[in-house]
Design a protein around this motif. Structure first.
Motif, PDB file in Angstrom:
ATOM      1  N   LEU A   3      50.236 -26.552  27.204  1.00  0.00           N
ATOM      2  CA  LEU A   3      48.803 -26.853  27.206  1.00  0.00           C
ATOM      3  C   LEU A   3      48.519 -28.185  27.884  1.00  0.00           C
ATOM      4  CD1 LEU A   3      45.950 -26.062  26.277  1.00  0.00           C
ATOM      5  CD2 LEU A   3      46.455 -27.166  24.105  1.00  0.00           C
ATOM      6  N   THR A   4      49.327 -29.189  27.590  1.00  0.00           N
ATOM      7  CA  THR A   4      49.083 -30.520  28.176  1.00  0.00           C
ATOM      8  C   THR A   4      49.240 -30.497  29.694  1.00  0.00           C
ATOM      9  OG1 THR A   4      51.398 -31.076  27.713  1.00  0.00           O
ATOM     10  CG2 THR A   4      49.756 -31.738  26.089  1.00  0.00           C
ATOM     11  N   GLU A   5      50.204 -29.732  30.207  1.00  0.00           N
ATOM     12  CA  GLU A   5      50.368 -29.632  31.660  1.00  0.00           C
ATOM     13  C   GLU A   5      49.126 -29.015  32.310  1.00  0.00           C
ATOM     14  OE1 GLU A   5      53.913 -27.453  32.275  1.00  0.00           O
ATOM     15  OE2 GLU A   5      55.246 -29.107  31.687  1.00  0.00           O
ATOM     16  N   GLU A   6      48.595 -27.965  31.687  1.00  0.00           N
ATOM     17  CA  GLU A   6      47.385 -27.337  32.224  1.00  0.00           C
ATOM     18  C   GLU A   6      46.186 -28.282  32.149  1.00  0.00           C
ATOM     19  OE1 GLU A   6      45.370 -24.375  34.161  1.00  0.00           O
ATOM     20  OE2 GLU A   6      47.512 -24.453  33.692  1.00  0.00           O
ATOM     21  N   LEU A   7      46.089 -29.033  31.048  1.00  0.00           N
ATOM     22  CA  LEU A   7      44.982 -29.995  30.928  1.00  0.00           C
ATOM     23  C   LEU A   7      45.083 -31.083  31.993  1.00  0.00           C
ATOM     24  CD1 LEU A   7      44.970 -30.383  27.034  1.00  0.00           C
ATOM     25  CD2 LEU A   7      43.260 -29.211  28.398  1.00  0.00           C
ATOM     26  N   LYS A   8      46.297 -31.529  32.269  1.00  0.00           N
ATOM     27  CA  LYS A   8      46.464 -32.538  33.325  1.00  0.00           C
ATOM     28  C   LYS A   8      46.096 -31.979  34.693  1.00  0.00           C
ATOM     29  CE  LYS A   8      50.099 -35.114  30.954  1.00  0.00           C
ATOM     30  NZ  LYS A   8      51.555 -35.411  30.910  1.00  0.00           N
ATOM     31  N   LYS A   9      46.438 -30.707  34.957  1.00  0.00           N
ATOM     32  CA  LYS A   9      46.081 -30.106  36.239  1.00  0.00           C
ATOM     33  C   LYS A   9      44.566 -30.026  36.407  1.00  0.00           C
ATOM     34  CE  LYS A   9      50.186 -27.207  36.823  1.00  0.00           C
ATOM     35  NZ  LYS A   9      50.694 -25.801  36.824  1.00  0.00           N
ATOM     36  N   GLN A  10      43.875 -29.618  35.347  1.00  0.00           N
ATOM     37  CA  GLN A  10      42.417 -29.474  35.414  1.00  0.00           C
ATOM     38  C   GLN A  10      41.669 -30.774  35.132  1.00  0.00           C
ATOM     39  OE1 GLN A  10      40.849 -26.159  33.224  1.00  0.00           O
ATOM     40  NE2 GLN A  10      42.449 -24.754  33.921  1.00  0.00           N
ATOM     41  N   GLU A  11      42.438 -31.859  34.891  1.00  0.00           N
ATOM     42  CA  GLU A  11      41.835 -33.189  34.639  1.00  0.00           C
ATOM     43  C   GLU A  11      40.886 -33.153  33.440  1.00  0.00           C
ATOM     44  OE1 GLU A  11      40.073 -34.494  38.239  1.00  0.00           O
ATOM     45  OE2 GLU A  11      41.994 -34.766  39.279  1.00  0.00           O
ATOM     46  N   ILE A  12      41.407 -32.551  32.352  1.00  0.00           N
ATOM     47  CA  ILE A  12      40.660 -32.512  31.090  1.00  0.00           C
ATOM     48  C   ILE A  12      41.236 -33.577  30.167  1.00  0.00           C
ATOM     49  CG2 ILE A  12      40.093 -31.101  29.073  1.00  0.00           C
ATOM     50  CD1 ILE A  12      40.390 -28.647  30.984  1.00  0.00           C
ATOM     51  N   ARG A  13      40.387 -34.347  29.568  1.00  0.00           N
ATOM     52  CA  ARG A  13      40.836 -35.452  28.706  1.00  0.00           C
ATOM     53  C   ARG A  13      41.307 -34.910  27.358  1.00  0.00           C
ATOM     54  NH1 ARG A  13      36.344 -39.997  28.337  1.00  0.00           N
ATOM     55  NH2 ARG A  13      38.097 -41.046  27.298  1.00  0.00           N
ATOM     56  N   PHE A  14      42.389 -35.515  26.865  1.00  0.00           N
ATOM     57  CA  PHE A  14      42.909 -35.153  25.545  1.00  0.00           C
ATOM     58  C   PHE A  14      43.579 -36.369  24.925  1.00  0.00           C
ATOM     59  CE2 PHE A  14      46.488 -34.531  28.343  1.00  0.00           C
ATOM     60  CZ  PHE A  14      47.581 -34.949  27.622  1.00  0.00           C
ATOM     61  N   ARG A  15      43.781 -36.285  23.621  1.00  0.00           N
ATOM     62  CA  ARG A  15      44.396 -37.377  22.855  1.00  0.00           C
ATOM     63  C   ARG A  15      45.252 -36.776  21.753  1.00  0.00           C
ATOM     64  NH1 ARG A  15      40.404 -40.948  19.447  1.00  0.00           N
ATOM     65  NH2 ARG A  15      40.753 -39.228  18.012  1.00  0.00           N
ATOM     66  N   TRP A  16      46.460 -37.335  21.595  1.00  0.00           N
ATOM     67  CA  TRP A  16      47.371 -36.860  20.567  1.00  0.00           C
ATOM     68  C   TRP A  16      46.941 -37.355  19.200  1.00  0.00           C
ATOM     69  CZ3 TRP A  16      50.680 -33.179  21.671  1.00  0.00           C
ATOM     70  CH2 TRP A  16      51.176 -33.053  22.955  1.00  0.00           C
ATOM     71  N   GLU A  17      47.129 -36.472  18.202  1.00  0.00           N
ATOM     72  CA  GLU A  17      46.888 -36.851  16.817  1.00  0.00           C
ATOM     73  C   GLU A  17      48.159 -37.469  16.220  1.00  0.00           C
ATOM     74  OE1 GLU A  17      44.037 -36.650  15.014  1.00  0.00           O
ATOM     75  OE2 GLU A  17      43.019 -36.015  16.842  1.00  0.00           O
ATOM     76  N   LYS A  18      48.010 -38.170  15.109  1.00  0.00           N
ATOM     77  CA  LYS A  18      49.160 -38.866  14.510  1.00  0.00           C
ATOM     78  C   LYS A  18      50.185 -37.883  13.951  1.00  0.00           C
ATOM     79  CE  LYS A  18      46.891 -43.196  13.271  1.00  0.00           C
ATOM     80  NZ  LYS A  18      46.515 -44.104  12.151  1.00  0.00           N
ATOM     81  N   ASP A  19      49.707 -36.968  13.128  1.00  0.00           N
ATOM     82  CA  ASP A  19      50.635 -36.033  12.465  1.00  0.00           C
ATOM     83  C   ASP A  19      51.075 -34.934  13.429  1.00  0.00           C
ATOM     84  OD1 ASP A  19      50.385 -37.488  10.148  1.00  0.00           O
ATOM     85  OD2 ASP A  19      48.675 -36.318   9.456  1.00  0.00           O
ATOM     86  N   GLU A  20      50.140 -34.115  13.860  1.00  0.00           N
ATOM     87  CA  GLU A  20      50.436 -32.972  14.730  1.00  0.00           C
ATOM     88  C   GLU A  20      49.179 -32.519  15.422  1.00  0.00           C
ATOM     89  OE1 GLU A  20      52.595 -28.549  14.589  1.00  0.00           O
ATOM     90  OE2 GLU A  20      52.302 -29.719  12.758  1.00  0.00           O
ATOM     91  N   GLY A  21      49.347 -32.005  16.666  1.00  0.00           N
ATOM     92  CA  GLY A  21      48.221 -31.488  17.412  1.00  0.00           C
ATOM     93  C   GLY A  21      47.595 -32.532  18.311  1.00  0.00           C
ATOM     94  N   LEU A  22      46.448 -32.153  18.881  1.00  0.00           N
ATOM     95  CA  LEU A  22      45.740 -33.041  19.808  1.00  0.00           C
ATOM     96  C   LEU A  22      44.260 -32.730  19.772  1.00  0.00           C
ATOM     97  CD1 LEU A  22      45.282 -30.999  22.509  1.00  0.00           C
ATOM     98  CD2 LEU A  22      47.701 -31.407  22.659  1.00  0.00           C
ATOM     99  N   MET A  23      43.483 -33.702  20.313  1.00  0.00           N
ATOM    100  CA  MET A  23      42.026 -33.575  20.389  1.00  0.00           C
ATOM    101  C   MET A  23      41.637 -33.517  21.855  1.00  0.00           C
ATOM    102  SD  MET A  23      38.942 -35.357  20.904  1.00  0.00           S
ATOM    103  CE  MET A  23      39.177 -37.079  20.563  1.00  0.00           C
ATOM    104  N   VAL A  24      40.829 -32.488  22.218  1.00  0.00           N
ATOM    105  CA  VAL A  24      40.456 -32.234  23.604  1.00  0.00           C
ATOM    106  C   VAL A  24      38.945 -32.332  23.724  1.00  0.00           C
ATOM    107  CG1 VAL A  24      40.616 -30.600  25.519  1.00  0.00           C
ATOM    108  CG2 VAL A  24      42.441 -30.705  23.840  1.00  0.00           C
TER     109      VAL A  24
END
Length: 400
Positions: free
Chosen positions: A283-304
């Motif tokens: 998912l992160t690779e695809e988000l980087k390709k499409q230039e979509i901002r995201f942020r990792w959460e502390k425990d698990e997962g991410l916020m997009v």
């Protein structure tokens, strides 16, 4: 009764009127035979006496002849009776022999059956004992299994607590650490001096102050560095968390270089968190390709942040769903762009065609004007005339 020779035998019943009983055993049969023999002897005596008496009394000679025929018949009967008696004795002897053999065989069978039954009983007893032993063993095994299950549960709970504690300690330790990349590795190097000088340049402070703030500095071996044969990363641990945060802020604003290479400063995370984040790599690779901002959460997962909305993805299933949505949107956008490109290409082609048509119409008008000025000429009526010749004719008319 009829004999084999075809003669008939009349069996006389005794004086009592009772039929002779068949002998039960061979002894009884022999006794009966002896009695019959005695009776026959008595009859013979009587028959011998009868003719003498008849002659003495003045009887006929025919009675004597009849008595002799009867004697022969009686003798034949006696012989046949004796043969029958012998056969009966033989049959009785055979029956006795067969009975004895059968009795012996039955006795043997009874012994074998008794032995087999004894063996079966012993086997049944042993089987019962074995079943009892197995039942006791099963009970013991069940008790052991219950104990092992309880111990495993306690160990799992302890392991979970230890993992949580370890993760907490690792996160606590990584809060004071930073990772520096692209620092050239040299022989007999003092990595502490290098890092303190680089960080002092970044913060624009003295090296002495930086040495006081740093606790320890060391290099880390990674698979990426081994495969690509690059310089190993450097981890710097600080005494205070404030200095780490300050270095991160300034590194985002300023650029540091060491021997014509940009030094990249990264935040350090524990191994458990990194392993959890690797699940979301697709998912992160695809988000980087499409230039979509995201942020990792502390425990698990991410916020997009997608289309002006925030979405929290805290499971792999949600990540796959979101990945499918993004891929569909990208494909739809590609199709739209292709359609727009086709439309633009068709517009450009139509504009070019219109320009060409307008230019040709302008040339036709010039030709008509030239014809009106010069007058009718036989050569001007030909359609295969070139444009250069028409222009030359117009110039000649102007000179005249």
């Amino acid at each position: 009764m009829k004999l084999k020779s075809g003669k008939e035998i009349v069996i006389q019943t005794p004086k009592n009127g009772r039929e002779p009983k068949e002998p039960k055993d061979t002894k009884d049969a022999n006794k009966d035979k002896d009695k019959d023999k005695e009776k026959e002897k008595d009859k013979e005596k009587e028959s011998k006496e009868t003719p003498t008496n008849t002659t003495a009394n003045g009887g006929n000679t025919t009675n004597r002849r009849l008595s002799i025929g009867e004697d022969t018949r009686m003798k034949e009967l006696l012989k046949e009776i004796k043969a029958i008696g012998k056969k009966l004795t033989e049959m009785n002897e055979k029956q006795d022999a067969y009975q004895k053999i059968a009795q012996v065989q039955m006795a043997d069978l009874k012994k074998e059956i008794k032995e087999e039954l004894g063996v079966m009983r012993k086997d049944a007893d042993t089987m019962k004992e074995e079943i009892k032993q197995l039942q006791t063993k099963n009970k013991e095994d069940e008790e052991r299994q219950t104990l092992t299950h309880t111990r495993l549960k306690t160990l799992e709970t302890l392991n979970q607590k230890l993992t949580v504690r370890q993760e907490f300690l690792e996160t606590r330790e990584t809060e004071y650490q930073l990772r520096l990349r692209n620092i050239k590795e040299e022989e007999n190097e003092d990595i502490r001096e290098k890092t303190t000088e680089i960080l002092a340049e970044l913060l624009q402070c003295t090296t002495q102050y930086m040495e006081e703030q740093t606790d320890r500095v060391f290099r880390v071996n990674t698979n990426f560095a081994r495969r690509n044969k690059t310089d190993r990363d450097v981890i710097a641990q600080f005494t205070r968390k404030v200095t780490r945060d300050e270095i991160l802020k300034t590194s985002s604003k300023r650029i540091i270089c060491y021997k014509d290479k940009r030094v990249v400063i990264l935040k350090e995370f524990p191994g458990s968190i990194i392993n959890n984040r690797r699940k979301y790599a697709f998912l992160t690779e695809e988000l980087k390709k499409q230039e979509i901002r995201f942020r990792w959460e502390k425990d698990e997962g991410l916020m997009v942040t997608h289309e002006g909305q925030r979405r929290w993805i805290k499971s792999v299933e949600k990540a796959r769903r979101f990945y499918k949505e993004i891929v569909k949107e990208r494909e739809e956008e590609k199709e739209k762009n292709e359609v727009q490109k086709g439309k633009e290409s068709t517009r450009q082609n139509t504009l070019l065609i219109r320009r060409d048509n307008s230019y040709l119409g302008y040339q036709d008008q010039e030709r008509k004007n030239a014809k009106e000025i010069t007058g009718p000429r036989p050569e001007a009526d030909s359609e295969d005339k070139e444009e250069g010749e028409v222009e030359e004719e117009g110039q000649a008319t102007k000179e005249q």
